[in-house]
Scaffold this motif. Structure first.
Motif, PDB file in Angstrom:
ATOM      1  N   THR A 173       0.836  -1.196   0.000  1.00  0.00           N
ATOM      2  CA  THR A 173       0.000   0.000   0.000  1.00  0.00           C
ATOM      3  C   THR A 173       0.876   1.253   0.000  1.00  0.00           C
ATOM      4  O   THR A 173       2.027   1.225   0.451  1.00  0.00           O
ATOM      5  CB  THR A 173      -0.899   0.027   1.245  1.00  0.00           C
ATOM      6  OG1 THR A 173      -0.072   0.139   2.418  1.00  0.00           O
ATOM      7  CG2 THR A 173      -1.740  -1.234   1.334  1.00  0.00           C
ATOM      8  N   PRO A 174       0.331   2.389  -0.486  1.00  0.00           N
ATOM      9  CA  PRO A 174       1.103   3.646  -0.456  1.00  0.00           C
ATOM     10  C   PRO A 174       1.560   4.012   0.951  1.00  0.00           C
ATOM     11  O   PRO A 174       2.648   4.555   1.136  1.00  0.00           O
ATOM     12  CB  PRO A 174       0.112   4.668  -1.014  1.00  0.00           C
ATOM     13  CG  PRO A 174      -0.814   3.873  -1.881  1.00  0.00           C
ATOM     14  CD  PRO A 174      -0.954   2.547  -1.205  1.00  0.00           C
ATOM     15  N   GLU A 175       0.700   3.722   1.948  1.00  0.00           N
ATOM     16  CA  GLU A 175       1.075   4.029   3.333  1.00  0.00           C
ATOM     17  C   GLU A 175       2.293   3.218   3.777  1.00  0.00           C
ATOM     18  O   GLU A 175       3.192   3.736   4.449  1.00  0.00           O
ATOM     19  CB  GLU A 175      -0.106   3.755   4.262  1.00  0.00           C
ATOM     20  CG  GLU A 175      -1.310   4.673   4.089  1.00  0.00           C
ATOM     21  CD  GLU A 175      -2.140   4.327   2.856  1.00  0.00           C
ATOM     22  OE1 GLU A 175      -2.918   5.197   2.419  1.00  0.00           O
ATOM     23  OE2 GLU A 175      -1.979   3.204   2.327  1.00  0.00           O
ATOM     24  N   MET A 176       2.325   1.938   3.395  1.00  0.00           N
ATOM     25  CA  MET A 176       3.455   1.087   3.762  1.00  0.00           C
ATOM     26  C   MET A 176       4.730   1.554   3.060  1.00  0.00           C
ATOM     27  O   MET A 176       5.811   1.580   3.661  1.00  0.00           O
ATOM     28  CB  MET A 176       3.151  -0.369   3.412  1.00  0.00           C
ATOM     29  CG  MET A 176       4.237  -1.343   3.856  1.00  0.00           C
ATOM     30  SD  MET A 176       3.826  -3.070   3.499  1.00  0.00           S
ATOM     31  CE  MET A 176       2.496  -3.338   4.672  1.00  0.00           C
ATOM     32  N   ALA A 178       5.401   4.633   2.088  1.00  0.00           N
ATOM     33  CA  ALA A 178       5.826   5.880   2.734  1.00  0.00           C
ATOM     34  C   ALA A 178       6.525   5.599   4.057  1.00  0.00           C
ATOM     35  O   ALA A 178       7.537   6.229   4.396  1.00  0.00           O
ATOM     36  CB  ALA A 178       4.623   6.796   2.951  1.00  0.00           C
ATOM     37  N   ALA A 179       5.999   4.630   4.805  1.00  0.00           N
ATOM     38  CA  ALA A 179       6.629   4.259   6.078  1.00  0.00           C
ATOM     39  C   ALA A 179       8.014   3.673   5.860  1.00  0.00           C
ATOM     40  O   ALA A 179       8.954   3.948   6.612  1.00  0.00           O
ATOM     41  CB  ALA A 179       5.735   3.260   6.818  1.00  0.00           C
TER      42      ALA A 179
END
Length: 424
Positions: A173-176, A178-179
């Motif tokens: 996912t984009p969130e993963m 970014a993290a």
């Protein structure tokens, strides 16, 4: 000629620098599959990591030789470390924005600093003791360098993926993603701080001048009139190209075979390089000359390249023979042969430098810069590797480049190193 006692301090300081070389350089093998994920790259685009890093050696080598003429070797090494610190700092905005262009800019700056550092440090190793044992001294530096190369991908994988319980892949996912990118900030900030402190240390360290630093070159003489040097630079072009392919593409190849934690695979190649350096330290020049060591390793490279292309991508027979007793025989045979290229590559750099710099005297700085330009092979040949792999439908086909690389290395070991200009 420095005695053993006076050479101990320079060797210790240079050993620390070679550890830095290895750590920074072999992080690229982990960065390639990592940036491929967080920046949504193709395999070819991901290999621009090696291009940006190693092309700096070609672009900056001769300018850095000019810098050395004014700063001297010692101050040049300190300046190189400062430039590297600036490159490491560029990774912080790159990680915060996940901007691939900034990552490439940081890698180019790191490579520029390493260009100056290597142009200055390698002649030190060659000339700090007897010529016939120079390859053994460089092998000691190689042990330190590749020891850092073993540590770097393992530490990178442990630090970056420590908080992720499941494997991270391109469909994350984009969130993963970014993290993941944010996880780069702290390590590279620490690296920049360490490089800056080391620059101050080298600036203040009591390193001796090399005997030829203040000696002018003979009228009309130039590096272009020394065939053994020019051929040495070409040899290093092919060597660094196949070395980078072996160390930096093993993760991509392992990823394509479904190997978990592929970012750590560079460590396997580095382990075999360390084994090769140990062989060099213990056998050169007592049992084998620098020239013969170069011949044997080139032949081994040809054999291992054939193994990559024609062994199984499912069987683990070779891995079981090599390290099955340890319980880590998890690599397919073809991938194991990629790692074994590290063994074939280990003694090329140590043997070529003293052979290529022989008899250069005051031209050593420019000769060193020319050899450093050969590192461009690490920028160009991995891209060609990627293109061949894409055209062939599998990355494995790209390793056929090894036949060309090791064939030229064998030629230099056989006759190329002994060619001199005609004075008649």
């Amino acid at each position: 000629m420095p005695d053993k006692t006076s050479a101990l301090l320079p060797m210790s300081i240079l050993g620390l620098l070679f550890f830095i070389f290895g750590f920074v350089t072999w992080l690229n093998g982990s960065l390639i599959p990592f940036l491929k994920i967080i920046c949504d790259l193709t395999a070819f685009e991901a290999l621009l990591v090696t291009f940006a890093f190693y092309i700096a050696y070609t672009v900056m080598a001769l300018p850095m030789a000019t810098v050395l003429r004014y700063t001297g070797y010692k101050q040049g090494m300190a300046l190189g470390l400062g430039i590297m610190a600036a490159g490491a700092l560029l990774f912080i905005p790159a990680a915060q924005s996940a901007d691939y262009r900034l990552f490439l800019g940081g890698l180019f700056t790191l490579g520029a600093g390493l260009t100056l550092l290597q142009t200055a440090s390698n002649p030190y190793i060659v000339h700090i003791g007897p010529h016939e044992s120079a390859a053994a001294r460089i092998s000691i530096m190689g042990l330190i360098n590749k020891g850092a190369g073993v540590l770097a991908p393992l530490l990178f994988t442990a630090l970056i993926f420590a908080d992720f319980t499941a494997p991270v892949s391109a469909d994350a996912t984009p969130e993963m993603k970014a993290a993941l990118a944010q996880k780069l900030v702290s390590p590279y900030l620490s690296m920049a701080s360490a490089l800056a402190l080391l620059a101050v240390f080298v600036r203040l360290a009591p390193l001796p001048k090399l005997p030829f630093e203040a000696v002018p070159a003979a009228p009309g003489d130039s590096v272009w009139r020394h065939p053994h040097l020019l051929l040495g630079a070409v040899t290093l072009f092919f060597y660094v190209g196949i070395e980078v392919i072996a160390g930096d593409t093993i993760g991509l190849y392992g990823q394509s075979l479904g190997i978990e934690n592929a970012t750590a695979l560079t460590a396997y190649t580095m382990v075999f390089m360390v084994a090769g350096y140990l062989i060099g330290v213990t056998t050169i020049p007592r049992f084998i000359s620098q020239e013969k060591a170069l011949r044997y390793t080139a032949l081994a490279g040809l054999v291992f390249t054939a193994g990559i292309l024609w062994s199984s991508e499912q069987s683990h027979t070779v891995a079981s023979i090599l390290w099955g007793w340890s319980g880590i025989a998890t690599l397919p045979d073809s991938l194991t042969f990629v790692a074994l290229l590290g063994l074939a590559n280990a003694l090329v750099w140590p043997a070529v430098w003293p052979l290529a710099l022989k008899d250069l005297g005051p031209l050593t700085a420019k000769g060193s810069a020319l050899l450093i330009m050969g590192i461009a092979g690490g920028a160009l040949l991995p891209l060609l590797f990627g293109q061949i792999g894409e055209m062939g439908g599998t990355l494995r086909h790209g390793y056929a480049l090894g036949f060309v690389c090791y064939a030229f290395i064998f030629y230099y070991a056989l006759t190329g190193h002994s060619i001199r200009r005609n004075h008649a």
